[in-house]
Enzyme design. Structure first.
Site, PDB file in Angstrom:
ATOM      1  N   CYS A 163       0.629  -1.214   0.529  1.00  0.00           N
ATOM      2  CA  CYS A 163       0.315  -0.195   0.182  1.00  0.00           C
ATOM      3  C   CYS A 163       0.665   1.581   0.296  1.00  0.00           C
ATOM      4  O   CYS A 163       0.212   2.227  -0.244  1.00  0.00           O
ATOM      5  CB  CYS A 163      -0.629   0.224   0.573  1.00  0.00           C
TER       6      CYS A 163
ATOM      7  N   HIS B  43      -2.987   6.961   1.667  1.00  0.00           N
ATOM      8  CA  HIS B  43      -4.082   5.776   1.255  1.00  0.00           C
ATOM      9  C   HIS B  43      -4.734   5.516   1.523  1.00  0.00           C
ATOM     10  O   HIS B  43      -5.588   5.197   2.665  1.00  0.00           O
ATOM     11  CB  HIS B  43      -2.311   4.566   1.614  1.00  0.00           C
TER      12      HIS B  43
ATOM     13  N   ASN C 123      -9.886  -0.439  -0.286  1.00  0.00           N
ATOM     14  CA  ASN C 123      -8.629  -0.387  -0.375  1.00  0.00           C
ATOM     15  C   ASN C 123      -7.868  -0.850  -1.158  1.00  0.00           C
ATOM     16  O   ASN C 123      -7.771  -2.369  -1.351  1.00  0.00           O
ATOM     17  CB  ASN C 123      -8.193  -0.797   0.789  1.00  0.00           C
TER      18      ASN C 123
END
Ligand code: UT7
Length: 311
Positions: free
Chosen positions: A113, A236, A266
């Site tokens: 990520c 993020h 996500n």
């Protein structure tokens, strides 16, 4: 001193919208739990398209809305932990689909990520050194096949998609970065022998709410600015509560923060790329603006960049 210009941007999503209510039908969860704990309302899963298909779509859209000729691109970076093949890389596949060959360097970056933030750093370094003139930076992830649909605490979080930027050098621009790793292979991992994402959510949460403000403060200090001076913060997109906690600690006003985790979940290495492409589309990233991006995730990796958007 040298920074980056955004010459083009593009997006792609998985082909199937999966709402929280869709998940309610297959696992013991609820729309209200997911919204309250994460802010997520839906995500895209890619059934038909593979990772390369999404990366290609985002890349072609980025070329279409820019003045760049495909043949100007001399570096393709794809931030991903979910490539279709161990090799060749997704980046090589994108080169193939754009009919690029001689003079082009292609590689995937696996920093989970934090991928897109690390990708921005590598792009900037290659542009500054003049090793590259035009970088196609893509974040692309197909995470859905790696989800354990019996683990309700992780499978509700993730989605598939891609975001692409075409970047050039901005001689007058500013660009600073800070990054790090706290090695751990138990809190958040995906093992090749049983390729499913496994996560101890609370530990990742604690890591994120501590590291995100710390690394953003560090990168802003390097850039000689405070949260007041920054125009846009791009985190993020893992969880609204993590973003809101960092915003509160850093006293960032709501209107400076871009959030789309509600619509995508996500998307790991793609999330900041998707945010930036959407922000470009909405006119929210303009020349001269000061931007901070921050990524964090498996590794455990973390990183932040501070840059000005070049003319
Ligand atoms: O890119 C980086 C990757 N990951 C992250 O950023 C994730 C960071 N962590 C988180 O976002 C949060 O830890 C989660 C959203 C994953 C979980 O929230 P939490 O507040 O840490 O929940 P928890 O794991 O402590 O679970 C609380 C309760 C438990 O029930 P009991 O034991 O209290 O009865 C869980 O079984 O919630 C239950 N639970 C659920 N209930 C309904 C866990 N997942 C679900 C679910 N639906 N999907």
């Amino acid at each position: 001193m040298s920074g980056i210009k955004i010459l083009g941007y593009g997006l792609s999503q998985g082909d199937k919208i999966v709402s929280n209510s869709d998940l309610e039908k297959i696992i013991d969860t609820s729309d209200s739990w997911i919204r309250e704990k994460t802010g997520i309302e839906r995500r895209f899963f890619s059934v038909e398209k593979n990772n390369l298909d999404m990366a290609e779509e985002a890349a072609k859209r980025a070329v279409e809305n820019s003045d760049v000729k495909v043949c100007d691109i001399d570096l393709i970076l794809v931030c991903t932990f979910t490539p279709d093949y161990a090799t060749p890389s997704v980046a090589c596949g994108v080169a193939g689909r754009l009919n690029l060959g001689k003079g082009v360097m292609c590689m995937d970056i696996n920093a989970a990520c934090s991928g897109f933030v690390y990708g921005l750093n590598i792009a900037k370094a290659m542009l500054e050194s003049k090793a590259s003139k035009c970088v196609l930076l893509i974040g692309s992830e197909k995470i859905s096949p790696l989800l354990n649909m019996e683990d309700r605490s992780s499978c509700i979080l993730f989605g598939d998609g891609a975001g692409a930027l075409i970047l050039g050098a901005d001689e007058e621009g500013l660009f600073e970065s800070s990054s790090g790793v706290l090695y751990d292979d138990e809190i958040l991992f995906c093992d090749r022998s049983n390729p499913k994402v496994s996560m101890r959510g609370q530990e990742v949460y604690r890591f994120a709410v501590n590291k995100v403000p710390e690394i953003i403060r560090e990168v802003m200090a390097k850039g000689g600015c405070s949260a007041e001076d920054v125009d846009r913060f791009v985190f993020h997109q893992a969880n609204l509560r993590i973003i809101d906690s960092a915003a509160a600690k850093l006293k960032i006003p709501e209107n400076k923060i871009y959030k789309n985790v509600q619509n995508y979940g996500n998307t790991s290495g793609a999330s900041i790329g998707i945010c930036m492409a959407e922000m470009m589309e909405k006119g929210l990233l303009k020349a001269g603006m000061k931007v901070v991006c921050c990524g964090f995730g498996a590794g455990l990796t973390y990183g932040a960049t501070f840059f000005t958007v070049g003319e």
